[in-house]
Design a protein around this motif. Structure first.
Motif, PDB file in Angstrom:
ATOM      1  N   TYR A 128       0.821  -1.211   0.000  1.00 13.22           N
ATOM      2  CA  TYR A 128       0.000   0.000   0.000  1.00 13.22           C
ATOM      3  C   TYR A 128       0.854   1.259   0.000  1.00 13.22           C
ATOM      4  CZ  TYR A 128       0.699   1.072   5.009  1.00 13.22           C
ATOM      5  OH  TYR A 128       1.233   1.419   6.219  1.00 13.22           O
ATOM      6  N   VAL A 129       2.048   1.205   0.621  1.00 14.65           N
ATOM      7  CA  VAL A 129       2.915   2.387   0.655  1.00 14.65           C
ATOM      8  C   VAL A 129       3.474   2.680  -0.738  1.00 14.65           C
ATOM      9  CG1 VAL A 129       4.993   3.431   1.628  1.00 14.65           C
ATOM     10  CG2 VAL A 129       3.513   2.012   3.073  1.00 14.65           C
ATOM     11  N   PHE A 130       3.958   1.642  -1.423  1.00 18.57           N
ATOM     12  CA  PHE A 130       4.450   1.835  -2.785  1.00 18.57           C
ATOM     13  C   PHE A 130       3.341   2.384  -3.687  1.00 18.57           C
ATOM     14  CE2 PHE A 130       7.608  -1.597  -1.626  1.00 18.57           C
ATOM     15  CZ  PHE A 130       8.728  -0.777  -1.707  1.00 18.57           C
ATOM     16  N   GLU A 131       2.118   1.913  -3.472  1.00 12.50           N
ATOM     17  CA  GLU A 131       1.006   2.380  -4.299  1.00 12.50           C
ATOM     18  C   GLU A 131       0.642   3.828  -3.963  1.00 12.50           C
ATOM     19  OE1 GLU A 131      -1.169  -1.867  -5.332  1.00 12.50           O
ATOM     20  OE2 GLU A 131      -2.004  -0.629  -3.733  1.00 12.50           O
ATOM     21  N   MET A 132       0.698   4.203  -2.700  1.00  8.07           N
ATOM     22  CA  MET A 132       0.406   5.586  -2.323  1.00  8.07           C
ATOM     23  C   MET A 132       1.467   6.540  -2.869  1.00  8.07           C
ATOM     24  SD  MET A 132      -1.015   5.095   1.578  1.00  8.07           S
ATOM     25  CE  MET A 132      -1.475   6.817   1.816  1.00  8.07           C
ATOM     26  N   LEU A 133       2.730   6.124  -2.830  1.00  2.12           N
ATOM     27  CA  LEU A 133       3.802   6.939  -3.415  1.00  2.12           C
ATOM     28  C   LEU A 133       3.591   7.079  -4.919  1.00  2.12           C
ATOM     29  CD1 LEU A 133       6.868   5.474  -1.458  1.00  2.12           C
ATOM     30  CD2 LEU A 133       5.787   7.708  -1.118  1.00  2.12           C
ATOM     31  N   GLY A 134       3.135   5.989  -5.548  1.00  2.00           N
ATOM     32  CA  GLY A 134       2.837   6.034  -6.973  1.00  2.00           C
ATOM     33  C   GLY A 134       1.677   6.964  -7.281  1.00  2.00           C
ATOM     34  N   ALA A 135       0.694   7.027  -6.384  1.00  6.39           N
ATOM     35  CA  ALA A 135      -0.455   7.916  -6.576  1.00  6.39           C
ATOM     36  C   ALA A 135      -0.001   9.372  -6.581  1.00  6.39           C
ATOM     37  CB  ALA A 135      -1.487   7.682  -5.475  1.00  6.39           C
ATOM     38  N   TYR A 136       0.935   9.713  -5.683  1.00  2.00           N
ATOM     39  CA  TYR A 136       1.455  11.082  -5.667  1.00  2.00           C
ATOM     40  C   TYR A 136       2.249  11.366  -6.938  1.00  2.00           C
ATOM     41  CZ  TYR A 136       4.134  15.216  -4.497  1.00  2.00           C
ATOM     42  OH  TYR A 136       4.693  16.472  -4.537  1.00  2.00           O
ATOM     43  N   HIS A 137       3.111  10.423  -7.309  1.00  2.00           N
ATOM     44  CA  HIS A 137       3.920  10.554  -8.527  1.00  2.00           C
ATOM     45  C   HIS A 137       3.027  10.758  -9.749  1.00  2.00           C
ATOM     46  CE1 HIS A 137       6.791   9.515 -11.722  1.00  2.00           C
ATOM     47  NE2 HIS A 137       5.921   8.601 -12.123  1.00  2.00           N
ATOM     48  N   SER A 138       1.864  10.092  -9.766  1.00  2.00           N
ATOM     49  CA  SER A 138       0.958  10.136 -10.919  1.00  2.00           C
ATOM     50  C   SER A 138      -0.071  11.260 -10.839  1.00  2.00           C
ATOM     51  CB  SER A 138       0.227   8.792 -11.046  1.00  2.00           C
ATOM     52  OG  SER A 138       1.135   7.714 -11.066  1.00  2.00           O
ATOM     53  N   ASP A 139       0.041  12.080  -9.780  1.00  2.00           N
ATOM     54  CA  ASP A 139      -0.901  13.181  -9.572  1.00  2.00           C
ATOM     55  C   ASP A 139      -2.341  12.673  -9.468  1.00  2.00           C
ATOM     56  OD1 ASP A 139      -1.430  15.862  -9.105  1.00  2.00           O
ATOM     57  OD2 ASP A 139      -1.796  16.316 -11.215  1.00  2.00           O
ATOM     58  N   MET A 140      -2.496  11.530  -8.791  1.00  2.63           N
ATOM     59  CA  MET A 140      -3.825  10.954  -8.576  1.00  2.63           C
ATOM     60  C   MET A 140      -4.311  11.200  -7.145  1.00  2.63           C
ATOM     61  SD  MET A 140      -4.926   9.224 -11.355  1.00  2.63           S
ATOM     62  CE  MET A 140      -5.865   7.766 -10.869  1.00  2.63           C
ATOM     63  N   HIS A 141      -3.571  12.003  -6.392  1.00  2.00           N
ATOM     64  CA  HIS A 141      -3.907  12.230  -4.997  1.00  2.00           C
ATOM     65  C   HIS A 141      -4.882  13.387  -4.846  1.00  2.00           C
ATOM     66  CE1 HIS A 141      -0.602  14.885  -6.057  1.00  2.00           C
ATOM     67  NE2 HIS A 141      -0.944  15.675  -5.060  1.00  2.00           N
ATOM     68  N   GLU A 142      -5.481  13.474  -3.660  1.00  2.00           N
ATOM     69  CA  GLU A 142      -6.423  14.540  -3.358  1.00  2.00           C
ATOM     70  C   GLU A 142      -5.736  15.722  -2.689  1.00  2.00           C
ATOM     71  OE1 GLU A 142     -10.033  14.233  -3.739  1.00  2.00           O
ATOM     72  OE2 GLU A 142      -9.461  12.541  -5.017  1.00  2.00           O
ATOM     73  N   TYR A 143      -4.722  15.420  -1.876  1.00  2.00           N
ATOM     74  CA  TYR A 143      -4.059  16.490  -1.113  1.00  2.00           C
ATOM     75  C   TYR A 143      -2.673  16.024  -0.701  1.00  2.00           C
ATOM     76  CZ  TYR A 143      -2.809  19.492   2.833  1.00  2.00           C
ATOM     77  OH  TYR A 143      -2.146  20.336   3.673  1.00  2.00           O
TER      78      TYR A 143
END
Length: 299
Positions: free
Chosen positions: A88-103
């Motif tokens: 889940y941590v690698f995926e969350m870091l990937g979400a930030y890298h991909s600009d898929m995050h909310e904040y």
């Protein structure tokens, strides 16, 4: 507490969501100093879960289509999860890298930049999870097939007679009193009709998970296993996962049963992966602890 990162998660991050999918989010926060000193909210995550109509979902109840689930993760757990190689941590870091995050706050950007270029190949937990999914499916299918064989044998017997030795040749083991089939024991002096009733109950139980050879729940597990193995490959080649996943339609079609993946194929695929990893967990843990201290301005 101070929220420093929030991202969509699960199928809507991967790109595998369907009309029945809910909304999953993961949020990282910094516990306040009082909670830290009193050792509260430091280790465990907590969740907020709502049905699509806004009502609170009961524990373990599915939130259903368009429901909402959010997991709040203390930054200590997040960083130690990174050191341990948690998926889940690698995926969350990937979400930030991909600009898929909310904040993302300045603190999270600092953490991301601090760990982004640190070599972390502790992928053993990811591969182990994929392996466990494959093993579970294989065992379930194997048990189901054993009960099918037991049912077929019992249907040829006189229902009022004792089970006796009739199931011996498909049993995992037997002794003077019992015969063991797929983890269940049947008394040899028990009636065939009672054994048949028990076997049919097991088939009904497995039938909700197994249709033919693989059922809907198993298809979802297979999809997860294939996705995670591909994520490991991506991390090894590029150091970060990009979302939505390039093969999202492929994983979705596995989940929907449009693409067949047998457990034999999955096992062969798993064996083709390089299971070696850089054993620098101790070094990464030290870095994680230093980053935690820096968030509280402690040297």
């Amino acid at each position: 507490m101070k929220i420093i990162f929030k991202t969509k998660f699960g199928s809507r991050l991967y790109g595998t969501h369907t009309n029945s999918s809910d909304y999953d989010f993961k949020t990282v926060y910094i516990p306040d100093a009082k909670s830290l000193i009193l050792n509260k909210e430091v280790v465990s995550s907590h969740n907020a879960r709502f049905m699509s109509d806004g009502t609170v979902a009961q524990d373990r109840a599915s939130v259903g289509p368009d429901g909402y689930e959010e997991e709040f993760i203390p930054v200590h757990k997040f960083l130690r999860g990174w050191a341990e190689g948690q998926t889940y941590v690698f995926e969350m870091l990937g979400a930030y890298h991909s600009d898929m995050h909310e904040y993302a706050s300045d603190e999270f950007v600092f953490l991301y930049n601090a760990i982004r270029n640190i070599k972390n190949e502790n992928y053993v937990k990811m591969i182990s999870f994929a392996k466990s999914q494959i093993i579970t499916i294989s065992e379930r299918i194997n048990n189901y097939n054993h009960f099918i064989a037991a049912r077929d044998i019992l249907l040829t017997q006189n229902l009022t007679k004792n089970v006796g030795e009739s199931l011996n040749h498909i049993a995992v083991s037997s002794d003077d009193q019992y015969v063991y089939v797929a983890g269940k024991k049947y008394a040899k002096n028990g009636k065939v009709k009672d054994a048949l009733h028990s076997v049919n109950a097991q088939l009904q139980k497995y039938g909700s998970r197994v249709t033919g050879s693989i059922g809907n729940s198993d298809l979802k597990s297979i999809s997860h296993a294939v996705r995670i193995l591909d994520e490991v490959k991506t991390l090894r080649e590029h150091g970060v996962i990009t979302f939505p996943l390039p093969k999202s339609e492929y994983y979705k079609n596995i989940k929907l049963g449009k693409i067949k993946k047998t457990t034999t194929e999955l096992t062969e695929e798993l064996s083709s992966y390089d299971l070696s990893f850089v054993d620098n967990h101790e070094e990464l843990s030290t870095i994680a602890d230093s980053l935690i201290l820096s968030l509280y301005n402690i040297n």
